[in-house]
Motif scaffolding. Sequence first.
Motif, PDB file in Angstrom:
ATOM      1  N   GLN A   1      -8.029 -11.349   8.830  1.00 13.46           N
ATOM      2  CA  GLN A   1      -7.197 -10.512   9.694  1.00 13.46           C
ATOM      3  C   GLN A   1      -5.743 -10.572   9.253  1.00 13.46           C
ATOM      4  N   ALA A   2      -5.267 -11.788   8.941  1.00 18.73           N
ATOM      5  CA  ALA A   2      -3.874 -11.942   8.511  1.00 18.73           C
ATOM      6  C   ALA A   2      -3.621 -11.246   7.180  1.00 18.73           C
ATOM      7  N   VAL A   3      -4.526 -11.444   6.225  1.00 20.54           N
ATOM      8  CA  VAL A   3      -4.342 -10.847   4.900  1.00 20.54           C
ATOM      9  C   VAL A   3      -4.421  -9.327   4.978  1.00 20.54           C
ATOM     10  N   ALA A   4      -5.445  -8.812   5.665  1.00 22.24           N
ATOM     11  CA  ALA A   4      -5.607  -7.360   5.755  1.00 22.24           C
ATOM     12  C   ALA A   4      -4.470  -6.721   6.536  1.00 22.24           C
ATOM     13  N   GLY A   5      -3.999  -7.409   7.595  1.00 20.45           N
ATOM     14  CA  GLY A   5      -2.884  -6.871   8.372  1.00 20.45           C
ATOM     15  C   GLY A   5      -1.644  -6.682   7.539  1.00 20.45           C
ATOM     16  N   SER A   6      -1.427  -7.577   6.580  1.00 21.41           N
ATOM     17  CA  SER A   6      -0.236  -7.447   5.732  1.00 21.41           C
ATOM     18  C   SER A   6      -0.390  -6.337   4.698  1.00 21.41           C
ATOM     19  N   PHE A   7      -1.620  -5.856   4.471  1.00 23.46           N
ATOM     20  CA  PHE A   7      -1.829  -4.701   3.596  1.00 23.46           C
ATOM     21  C   PHE A   7      -1.582  -3.386   4.324  1.00 23.46           C
ATOM     22  N   ALA A   8      -1.594  -3.418   5.655  1.00 22.41           N
ATOM     23  CA  ALA A   8      -1.557  -2.172   6.418  1.00 22.41           C
ATOM     24  C   ALA A   8      -0.268  -1.385   6.184  1.00 22.41           C
ATOM     25  N   GLY A   9       0.834  -2.082   5.946  1.00 22.74           N
ATOM     26  CA  GLY A   9       2.092  -1.376   5.706  1.00 22.74           C
ATOM     27  C   GLY A   9       2.003  -0.458   4.496  1.00 22.74           C
ATOM     28  N   ALA A  10       1.368  -0.944   3.425  1.00 21.43           N
ATOM     29  CA  ALA A  10       1.196  -0.109   2.234  1.00 21.43           C
ATOM     30  C   ALA A  10       0.311   1.091   2.527  1.00 21.43           C
ATOM     31  N   LEU A  11      -0.713   0.886   3.351  1.00 18.95           N
ATOM     32  CA  LEU A  11      -1.608   2.001   3.696  1.00 18.95           C
ATOM     33  C   LEU A  11      -0.885   3.061   4.514  1.00 18.95           C
ATOM     34  N   THR A  12      -0.046   2.625   5.473  1.00 18.30           N
ATOM     35  CA  THR A  12       0.650   3.599   6.315  1.00 18.30           C
ATOM     36  C   THR A  12       1.813   4.264   5.579  1.00 18.30           C
ATOM     37  N   ASP A  13       2.246   3.705   4.435  1.00 17.72           N
ATOM     38  CA  ASP A  13       3.196   4.422   3.589  1.00 17.72           C
ATOM     39  C   ASP A  13       2.536   5.633   2.945  1.00 17.72           C
ATOM     40  N   ARG A  14       1.240   5.517   2.681  1.00 20.72           N
ATOM     41  CA  ARG A  14       0.537   6.571   1.938  1.00 20.72           C
ATOM     42  C   ARG A  14      -0.213   7.535   2.852  1.00 20.72           C
ATOM     43  N   PHE A  15      -0.749   7.019   3.970  1.00 26.35           N
ATOM     44  CA  PHE A  15      -1.557   7.826   4.885  1.00 26.35           C
ATOM     45  C   PHE A  15      -0.975   7.778   6.290  1.00 26.35           C
ATOM     46  N   PRO A  16      -1.235   8.788   7.141  1.00 26.12           N
ATOM     47  CA  PRO A  16      -0.758   8.743   8.525  1.00 26.12           C
ATOM     48  C   PRO A  16      -1.287   7.503   9.251  1.00 26.12           C
ATOM     49  N   ALA A  17      -0.417   6.868  10.037  1.00 26.07           N
ATOM     50  CA  ALA A  17      -0.797   5.629  10.721  1.00 26.07           C
ATOM     51  C   ALA A  17      -1.991   5.830  11.645  1.00 26.07           C
ATOM     52  N   SER A  18      -2.063   6.999  12.311  1.00 23.97           N
ATOM     53  CA  SER A  18      -3.185   7.246  13.212  1.00 23.97           C
ATOM     54  C   SER A  18      -4.502   7.337  12.443  1.00 23.97           C
ATOM     55  N   ARG A  19      -4.465   7.862  11.204  1.00 26.25           N
ATOM     56  CA  ARG A  19      -5.676   7.944  10.387  1.00 26.25           C
ATOM     57  C   ARG A  19      -6.081   6.559   9.878  1.00 26.25           C
ATOM     58  N   VAL A  20      -5.097   5.745   9.527  1.00 28.82           N
ATOM     59  CA  VAL A  20      -5.390   4.365   9.119  1.00 28.82           C
ATOM     60  C   VAL A  20      -6.036   3.607  10.275  1.00 28.82           C
ATOM     61  N   LEU A  21      -5.475   3.777  11.473  1.00 29.66           N
ATOM     62  CA  LEU A  21      -6.028   3.134  12.666  1.00 29.66           C
ATOM     63  C   LEU A  21      -7.454   3.615  12.939  1.00 29.66           C
ATOM     64  N   ALA A  22      -7.676   4.927  12.850  1.00 27.07           N
ATOM     65  CA  ALA A  22      -9.006   5.482  13.091  1.00 27.07           C
ATOM     66  C   ALA A  22     -10.023   4.951  12.079  1.00 27.07           C
ATOM     67  N   THR A  23      -9.625   4.865  10.826  1.00 25.44           N
ATOM     68  CA  THR A  23     -10.531   4.367   9.791  1.00 25.44           C
ATOM     69  C   THR A  23     -10.878   2.907  10.022  1.00 25.44           C
ATOM     70  N   ALA A  24      -9.881   2.100  10.394  1.00 31.05           N
ATOM     71  CA  ALA A  24     -10.136   0.692  10.679  1.00 31.05           C
ATOM     72  C   ALA A  24     -11.125   0.537  11.830  1.00 31.05           C
ATOM     73  N   MET A  25     -11.007   1.386  12.838  1.00 30.28           N
ATOM     74  CA  MET A  25     -11.946   1.331  13.964  1.00 30.28           C
ATOM     75  C   MET A  25     -13.338   1.802  13.548  1.00 30.28           C
ATOM     76  N   ALA A  26     -13.409   2.781  12.663  1.00 28.72           N
ATOM     77  CA  ALA A  26     -14.709   3.233  12.167  1.00 28.72           C
ATOM     78  C   ALA A  26     -15.396   2.128  11.368  1.00 28.72           C
TER      79      ALA A  26
END
Length: 252
Positions: A1-26
């Motif tokens: 959780q800690a490692v993946a959470g620190s990757f999320a910033g890079a993902l939200t730079d490239r993709f909309p945050a709501s889409r990143v959140l939706a994908t994580a929930m999927a």
Amino acid sequence: QAVAGSFAGALTDRFPASRVLATAMAVQTTLIAATLGLSLAGVLAPAALFALYAGVGAAVGIAETSRRLVPALVLGQDEQALRRYNGRLHRYYEIAGVAGAALAGLLIWKLGAVSALVVAPPALALAAFNFWRVAHARPQPGEKAVKFSRGLKSWAGSYFSDLKRAGAIVFRDRRLSALALAMILPQIIHRLFEGLMLPLYAKTMLGHEALSAAMITASNFGELVGATLLLRWSAKFTGPLRWVRWGAFGIL
């Protein structure tokens, strides 16, 4: 959780945050459904459970980080609007926490522990569908933002460089260092208390694991009361420190 959470910033730079959140929930939907299916089939080995649980933790880390970006991207930087929104959001979150924990306890009591897992995949799938449809502004990445197109080695170098730079920001400022310590230690204790100690206490001392859900329901209800009081009275105080200090004394 800690490692993946620190990757999320890079993902939200490239993709909309709501889409990143939706994908994580999927992803959580898929992994929990797989856990449920393997358990019902009687082939869920410990090694598989550890791998699935780690995967769920990684998805939770990305979801927890990306969901904090969405309110400001939807509402902008209006502090009063964000404060009201966060207060209401936390109340809905705790209402769901009370109802969900109570339902889980009832299912465990009547049908067994596996039955409580049945609720999670459809709930997460519905949340993923709704978050995928949320439209918001795109953040402007800084010049140091991680670029996926540069290749894995360059991306990893940028990632660790970002972590190092973030750590330097925290440790150079005594206020941020104190805040990090004040946040991290109680969070660890809270996770251990609800995730490990309450279930063990309920099963060994109280005689039934479902009673851990009853205690978590009570805990979530207390958080709901606190969030309600904060939303109602926060405007009467000039800053958050009074609330933080009294909250800290209460937790102690």
